[in-house]
Design an enzyme around this catalytic site. Structure first.
Site, mmCIF file in Angstrom:
data_model
loop_
_atom_site.group_PDB
_atom_site.id
_atom_site.type_symbol
_atom_site.label_atom_id
_atom_site.label_comp_id
_atom_site.label_asym_id
_atom_site.label_seq_id
_atom_site.Cartn_x
_atom_site.Cartn_y
_atom_site.Cartn_z
ATOM 1 N N HIS A 113 0.821 -1.215 0.000
ATOM 2 C CA HIS A 113 0.000 0.000 0.000
ATOM 3 C C HIS A 113 0.855 1.266 0.000
ATOM 4 O O HIS A 113 0.366 2.340 -0.352
ATOM 5 C CB HIS A 113 -0.980 -0.001 1.184
ATOM 6 N N ASP A 138 -0.128 -7.573 1.100
ATOM 7 C CA ASP A 138 0.372 -6.216 1.343
ATOM 8 C C ASP A 138 1.896 -6.182 1.463
ATOM 9 O O ASP A 138 2.448 -5.596 2.394
ATOM 10 C CB ASP A 138 -0.271 -5.621 2.599
ATOM 11 N N SER A 159 4.840 1.856 8.214
ATOM 12 C CA SER A 159 4.398 0.775 7.331
ATOM 13 C C SER A 159 5.540 0.261 6.468
ATOM 14 O O SER A 159 6.223 1.032 5.793
ATOM 15 C CB SER A 159 3.266 1.259 6.425
#
Length: 584
Positions: free
Chosen positions: A237, A277, A347
């Protein structure tokens, strides 16, 4: 009188012309029957040397009564011979993926391949080939997968451990040896080098216009090196705009190794996996430290560390514990819950144990809930790493069945039209007993098998019908869509999705001018419908099912008279995430 006779004559002439034209017109071809059409497709698969799809097709034809037992037996013998022939061709061509796929299929079919190498020998040959091509990290990841499945032993991998030592991959050489991780080992001495091998990911998406004003559109994440040749891991993402075909704006990817004074280094996306992801990037850098996985899954309460760039603050290290495992947040497989402080910018960063071994990749947190954050376990990265090195999007597999996990096991609620499960006529209420000979009773067990399978592989399943009859069904895995719910909805499913999404079976009871009435037939325990207090025989009016792809939600609006509420009428809205893990 003359006029009438002339009219009769003209009428008779017109009728004769019509009859003549009909008699001399083109003859419509006969429409082939269903059996003929399916046999033509089967022959096409045989002619194109696709034995696994031919096997699936001939079993379906037999199940549907389109071919008899003798025909089925004859076709199966031809297909078995074709599997053996294609296997030996793949071995001679060193096409290890095809050879392994056919070898595994032969095992499931209990078919002898006539003196060919077994799967273990093929796997070791493939690893030798990767070493010769200097593709060491894919070889290490493949070896880790083979060790975890029991296909190979540590004694078989001496050549790979030696290659790791000779190439300076000390952590991987230790991993490939039989000794377990030393629990007394700590990372304090190597910490500066470890931190230096994490980077900040920058994605410049130009200017975003809001309210007539322009704002810089930036995505900031973290990443870490897994290869001395400059390959690094982050979240999908974070870099989605680089590879998403639906994104139409400006996008440029950079990494930065130090603070804001450090240069931005261009990078490119090599492979990516939207479902797990994860993404593999490449930059022209030679890192000093390489992250490698630990041999064991971290225990509850175990101390762990995260490194990343929260809010753009580079090389920040935080610590915490493993709060829970097996959180069902991913479409395939489970996530790890951690209380390590995580913020935007973390992230894609590494999650390590006290020995400095990689145990996960940070990917999400719940805003406004302090200490509730999540990571992708490292074994999911190992399962797909070699495919990401091959380039492009990772292709996951599925059979197209939505399962409910309950006290009775795994019950099929819905099959997606046109999927392998639909073609095999897997009905609502069937219970999945085993996959590839392994007994399964949870979605975690099924997903752990499927995440390591690829489209085109043969899957052996055992189903129990509602009457207790058991049936072995062979399916060729299809490619999994990014969102099974969106795919089913695109194909026209709406009311059919109520059962898998909300856990209740409904039946139409009538229709007025502008609305239809329904009744709840069954509610599965532990589902959204059950937690909302719905029960069998509750009547309701349908107000619509809205699918929101942007927020990944499905919203069901209804006017219902709950039996548990004295049949008082009320308007309610049920909500469900569409990225669910029960579509397999």
């Amino acid at each position: 009188m003359l006029i009438i006779q002339r009219c009769k004559f003209v009428s008779i002439l017109i009728i004769l012309l019509i009859l003549v034209s009909c008699a001399s017109g083109p003859v419509l071809p006969e429409i082939p029957d269903v059996r003929e059409i399916n046999l033509q497709e089967l022959q096409r698969l045989m002619d194109s040397r696709e034995p696994l799809r031919a096997l699936e097709t001939v079993d379906i034809l037999h199940k549907r009564g389109l071919i008899g037992r003798d025909e089925h037996s004859t076709y199966r013998k031809e297909i078995d011979q074709m599997i053996s022939e294609e296997f030996h061709k793949a071995v001679e061509a060193s096409d290890f993926n095809a050879a392994l796929r056919l070898s595994r299929a032969a095992e499931l079919l209990e078919l002898s391949l006539e003196e060919g190498p077994d799967r273990k020998e093929l796997y070791l040959d493939m690893l030798h080939g990767l070493v010769e091509k200097e593709m060491l990290i894919p070889a290490f990841a493949q070896a880790a997968e083979a060790l975890s499945s029991g296909l190979v032993r540590y004694d078989d991998l001496g050549f790979l451990a030696e290659a790791a030592r000779n190439s300076g991959y000390r952590e991987w050489s230790e991993y490939l040896e039989a000794e377990p991780d030393d629990p007394e080992e700590k990372i304090t001495g190597d910490l500066p080098g470890i931190i230096d091998s994490t980077v900040t990911i920058w994605v410049n998406r130009g200017i975003r216009i809001e309210g007539g004003m322009g704002y810089p559109d930036r995505v900031i994440g973290s990443g870490f090196f897994v290869d001395k040749n400059g390959y690094l891991i982050t979240n999908y993402h974070v870099i989605a705009s680089e590879v998403d075909p639906e994104y139409e704006g400006y996008s440029r990817l950079f990494i930065r190794r130090g603070d804001s004074r450090s240069p931005r280094i261009p990078a490119r996306v090599v492979g990516w996996d939207p479902i797990l992801d994860l993404a593999l990037l490449k930059a022209e850098i030679t890192p000093g430290y390489i992250f490698s996985p630990g041999k064991r899954t971290p225990r509850l309460g175990e101390t762990i560390y995260a490194i990343g760039s929260p809010g753009g603050l580079e090389k920040t290290i935080t610590s915490g514990i493993v709060s829970a495992t097996e959180r069902r947040l991913l479409q395939l497989g489970e996530a790890m819950q951690i209380d390590v402080p995580i913020n935007q910018g973390n992230s894609g960063g590494p999650l390590m144990n006290e020995q400095g071994r990689l145990v996960g990749i940070v990917f999400a947190g719940i805003e406004f809930f302090e200490g509730i954050n999540f990571a992708v376990p490292v074994y999911w990265l190992q399962a797909i790493l070699s495919e990401m090195y091959a380039g492009g999007e990772v292709r996951h597999s599925w059979i197209g069945s939505a399962l409910h996990e309950g006290a009775d096991g795994l019950i099929n609620l819905y099959t997606v039209p046109g999927s392998p499960a639909d073609n095999a006529r897997i009905k609502e209420g069937y219970r999945l007993v085993s996959v590839n000979g392994q007994a399964v009773s949870s979605l975690r067990e099924v997903n752990a098998i499927l995440v390591r399978e690829r489209p085109g592989n043969l899957l052996k399943t055992l189903w129990e019908q509602q009457g207790g009859t058991r049936e072995t069904v062979y399916m060729v895995l299809a490619e999994r869509p990014h969102s099974p719910v969106l795919e089913a909805h695109r194909m026209g499913a709406e009311k059919e999705l109520v059962l898998p999404l909300f856990g209740m079976k409904i039946q139409e009871t009538g229709a007025a001018l502008w609305e239809k009435s329904y009744v709840v037939e069954k509610v599965y325990p532990g589902t959204i419908a059950d937690e909302t207090g719905l029960s069998p025989n509750d009547p309701f009016y349908w107000r619509g099912l809205k699918i929101d792809p942007e927020n990944k939600l499905a919203l069901l609006r209804m006017v219902i008279k709950k039996r548990k509420a004295g049949f008082l009428e009320s308007s309610i809205q049920l909500a469900s995430y569409i990225d669910v893990d029960y579509f397999i």
